[in-house]
Design a protein around this motif. Structure first.
Motif, PDB file in Angstrom:
ATOM      1  N   VAL A 359       0.843  -1.191   0.000  1.00  0.00           N
ATOM      2  CA  VAL A 359       0.000   0.000   0.000  1.00  0.00           C
ATOM      3  C   VAL A 359       0.883   1.247   0.000  1.00  0.00           C
ATOM      4  O   VAL A 359       2.097   1.174   0.186  1.00  0.00           O
ATOM      5  CB  VAL A 359      -0.948   0.017   1.235  1.00  0.00           C
ATOM      6  N   ARG A 360       0.219   2.395  -0.200  1.00  0.00           N
ATOM      7  CA  ARG A 360       0.930   3.672  -0.154  1.00  0.00           C
ATOM      8  C   ARG A 360       0.016   4.738   0.424  1.00  0.00           C
ATOM      9  O   ARG A 360      -1.204   4.702   0.244  1.00  0.00           O
ATOM     10  CB  ARG A 360       1.384   4.077  -1.557  1.00  0.00           C
ATOM     11  N   HIS A 361       0.615   5.696   1.138  1.00  0.00           N
ATOM     12  CA  HIS A 361      -0.112   6.858   1.652  1.00  0.00           C
ATOM     13  C   HIS A 361       0.867   8.039   1.679  1.00  0.00           C
ATOM     14  O   HIS A 361       2.087   7.835   1.570  1.00  0.00           O
ATOM     15  CB  HIS A 361      -0.684   6.582   3.046  1.00  0.00           C
ATOM     16  N   PRO A 362       0.381   9.264   1.803  1.00  0.00           N
ATOM     17  CA  PRO A 362       1.267  10.428   1.639  1.00  0.00           C
ATOM     18  C   PRO A 362       1.987  10.884   2.896  1.00  0.00           C
ATOM     19  O   PRO A 362       2.700  11.896   2.854  1.00  0.00           O
ATOM     20  CB  PRO A 362       0.293  11.510   1.155  1.00  0.00           C
ATOM     21  N   HIS A 363       1.855  10.201   4.020  1.00  0.00           N
ATOM     22  CA  HIS A 363       2.398  10.709   5.281  1.00  0.00           C
ATOM     23  C   HIS A 363       3.866  10.340   5.468  1.00  0.00           C
ATOM     24  O   HIS A 363       4.300   9.268   5.029  1.00  0.00           O
ATOM     25  CB  HIS A 363       1.576  10.177   6.460  1.00  0.00           C
ATOM     26  N   LYS A 368       3.828   5.548  14.682  1.00  0.00           N
ATOM     27  CA  LYS A 368       2.374   5.488  14.684  1.00  0.00           C
ATOM     28  C   LYS A 368       1.840   6.678  13.904  1.00  0.00           C
ATOM     29  O   LYS A 368       2.316   7.807  14.086  1.00  0.00           O
ATOM     30  CB  LYS A 368       1.824   5.522  16.114  1.00  0.00           C
ATOM     31  N   LEU A 369       0.886   6.431  13.034  1.00  0.00           N
ATOM     32  CA  LEU A 369       0.318   7.548  12.279  1.00  0.00           C
ATOM     33  C   LEU A 369      -1.140   7.264  11.945  1.00  0.00           C
ATOM     34  O   LEU A 369      -1.580   6.116  11.873  1.00  0.00           O
ATOM     35  CB  LEU A 369       1.134   7.807  11.004  1.00  0.00           C
ATOM     36  N   ARG A 370      -1.874   8.340  11.766  1.00  0.00           N
ATOM     37  CA  ARG A 370      -3.286   8.244  11.393  1.00  0.00           C
ATOM     38  C   ARG A 370      -3.497   9.046  10.115  1.00  0.00           C
ATOM     39  O   ARG A 370      -3.117  10.223  10.034  1.00  0.00           O
ATOM     40  CB  ARG A 370      -4.189   8.776  12.503  1.00  0.00           C
ATOM     41  N   LEU A 371      -4.099   8.410   9.117  1.00  0.00           N
ATOM     42  CA  LEU A 371      -4.392   9.102   7.882  1.00  0.00           C
ATOM     43  C   LEU A 371      -5.542  10.084   8.091  1.00  0.00           C
ATOM     44  O   LEU A 371      -6.336   9.961   9.031  1.00  0.00           O
ATOM     45  CB  LEU A 371      -4.760   8.105   6.782  1.00  0.00           C
ATOM     46  N   ALA A 372      -5.626  11.086   7.206  1.00  0.00           N
ATOM     47  CA  ALA A 372      -6.723  12.056   7.314  1.00  0.00           C
ATOM     48  C   ALA A 372      -8.060  11.392   6.986  1.00  0.00           C
ATOM     49  O   ALA A 372      -9.080  11.686   7.609  1.00  0.00           O
ATOM     50  CB  ALA A 372      -6.473  13.241   6.385  1.00  0.00           C
TER      51      ALA A 372
END
Length: 389
Positions: A359-363, A368-372
């Motif tokens: 997968v990919r996300h922009p962060h 630990k991270l939470r997507l918008a």
């Protein structure tokens, strides 16, 4: 997608072959023959787990009933594990043999679980002619491999076998080979320490055709998976390019005293004969579990940056879904908000990817991270998205 459309589906002709072998061994037909396989499957299951020998495995393939039971129950699982690994190798990484008539070496082949699977997937990819070579200690297993390959692959695939030992390179055929698959044999070589395993890997590489593939599969047990992972990390550090399941050559951050270790867990559709034999055994056949490592020095297109590989199942909790990934050698815990989605939509989103997918996300990187929102998450690759070129 129906099971028959799946890029990892177990072929009907393979199932039919082993059902016929069960009928011969049991001297019964249909369900009666499969009923006779249940005690043999239970015996083999104990041999592979709780009654595992300390030193040397007996030649259980010499018993026609045990061989048929293996073919009905265990072989489809290893066939499917090999197919899942090749789906990532060929689908995500775009690996293909360079030879016009690819040659496959199946070390410790048994009756052909992994080698026939590799040949079947290459045939699906458009290679009409193939060479398949099996090496095993059991003459009975090799004889069955030849018949099984012919029934599953057809006459265009030339199958040759020889009695040999996966741990002794002097017993292997000359090669070169476009694919060398060592399926579930490292765990049967406990006498080899890390240095000896690296030398063994060097012997594999010496048999490889230019741009060829080495595929090693092992059980998902922590002890076997971590032993393979240590070898994989050592090879990736300089011996050869690792192309799966990791996305780069960085060491696996899961190695150590933590609660997780690298392995695959994949949902599959067990064949009807396997399910029938399992009626009184009650083994969990919903998933196949395994670990693997794949290496090739072929010139493959580089992967885009910022990709993450899931190393956990996807959890659905109130208001979000959660999973764990590895990105650029670090473990990340990712939460994806699901506000505004119905329960059905949340389940549908969670079902689009799972352990082992990319997968990919922009962060930026963080433990630990939470997507918008869920739209920030893109599934780059999963087995369901793979089609043979």
């Amino acid at each position: 997608m129906s099971p028959t459309d799946s890029p990892v589906a177990y072929p009907a002709e393979a199932e039919a072959f082993w059902v016929a072998q069960a009928e011969l061994a049991a001297e019964k037909v249909g369900d009666e023959a499969l009923e006779r396989m249940t005690p043999a499957v239970a015996h083999l299951s104990d041999l592979f787990t709780t009654e595992r020998p300390d030193k040397k495995f007996p030649d259980y393939f010499a018993d026609p009933r045990l061989l048929a039971a293996y073919g009905v129950f265990f072989l489809p699982q290893s066939f499917t594990r090999t197919s899942f690994a090749l789906a990532q190798i060929c689908g995500l990484r775009g690996w293909r043999p360079s030879s016009r008539i690819p040659a496959i070496l199946d070390l410790g082949s048994g009756p052909g679980s992994c080698g026939v699977a590799a040949a079947y997937r290459l045939r699906e990819a458009g290679y009409a002619q193939l060479g398949l070579y099996g090496v095993d200690k059991s003459p009975s297993a090799l004889s069955s491999m030849e018949s099984f390959a012919r029934a599953t692959l057809g006459e265009a695939v030339e199958t040759k076998t020889r009695i040999g030992d996966a741990s002794r390179p002097e017993t292997w055929p000359e090669g070169p080979f476009d694919i060398i698959v060592a399926g579930f044999v490292m765990n049967e070589m406990p006498q080899l320490d890390q240095a000896a395993l690296l030398r063994w890997f060097g012997e594999l590489k010496a048999k490889l055709a230019p741009g060829g593939l080495i595929l090693i599969l092992e059980p998902a047990l922590r002890v076997t998976a971590e032993r393979l992972q240590r070898l994989s990390d050592a090879v990736a550090a300089g011996e050869m390019t690792r192309i799966a399941p990791e996305l780069d050559a960085r060491p696996d951050p899961q190695l150590g005293p933590g609660e997780h270790w690298s392995h695959e867990t994949r949902a599959w559709e067990a064949p009807a004969s396997t399910e029938f034999v399992n009626r009184h055994l009650h083994r969990d056949l919903r998933e196949v579990r395994f670990s693997f490592a794949a290496f090739s020095d072929a010139k493959l297109a580089p992967l885009p940056g910022g990709l993450s590989r899931l190393i956990s199942d996807v959890q659905i909790i109130k208001g979000l879904i959660r999973f764990i990934t590895i990105r650029e050698g670090r473990v990340e815990s990712v939460e994806v908000p699901t506000r505004g989605l119905s329960k059905h939509e949340v389940k549908k989103l969670a079902a689009t990817f799972g352990r082992g997918d990319i997968v990919r996300h922009p962060h930026p990187a963080a433990p630990k991270l939470r997507l918008a929102n869920h739209e920030e998450l893109t599934v780059i690759w999963s087995p369901a998205s793979f089609r043979a070129p």
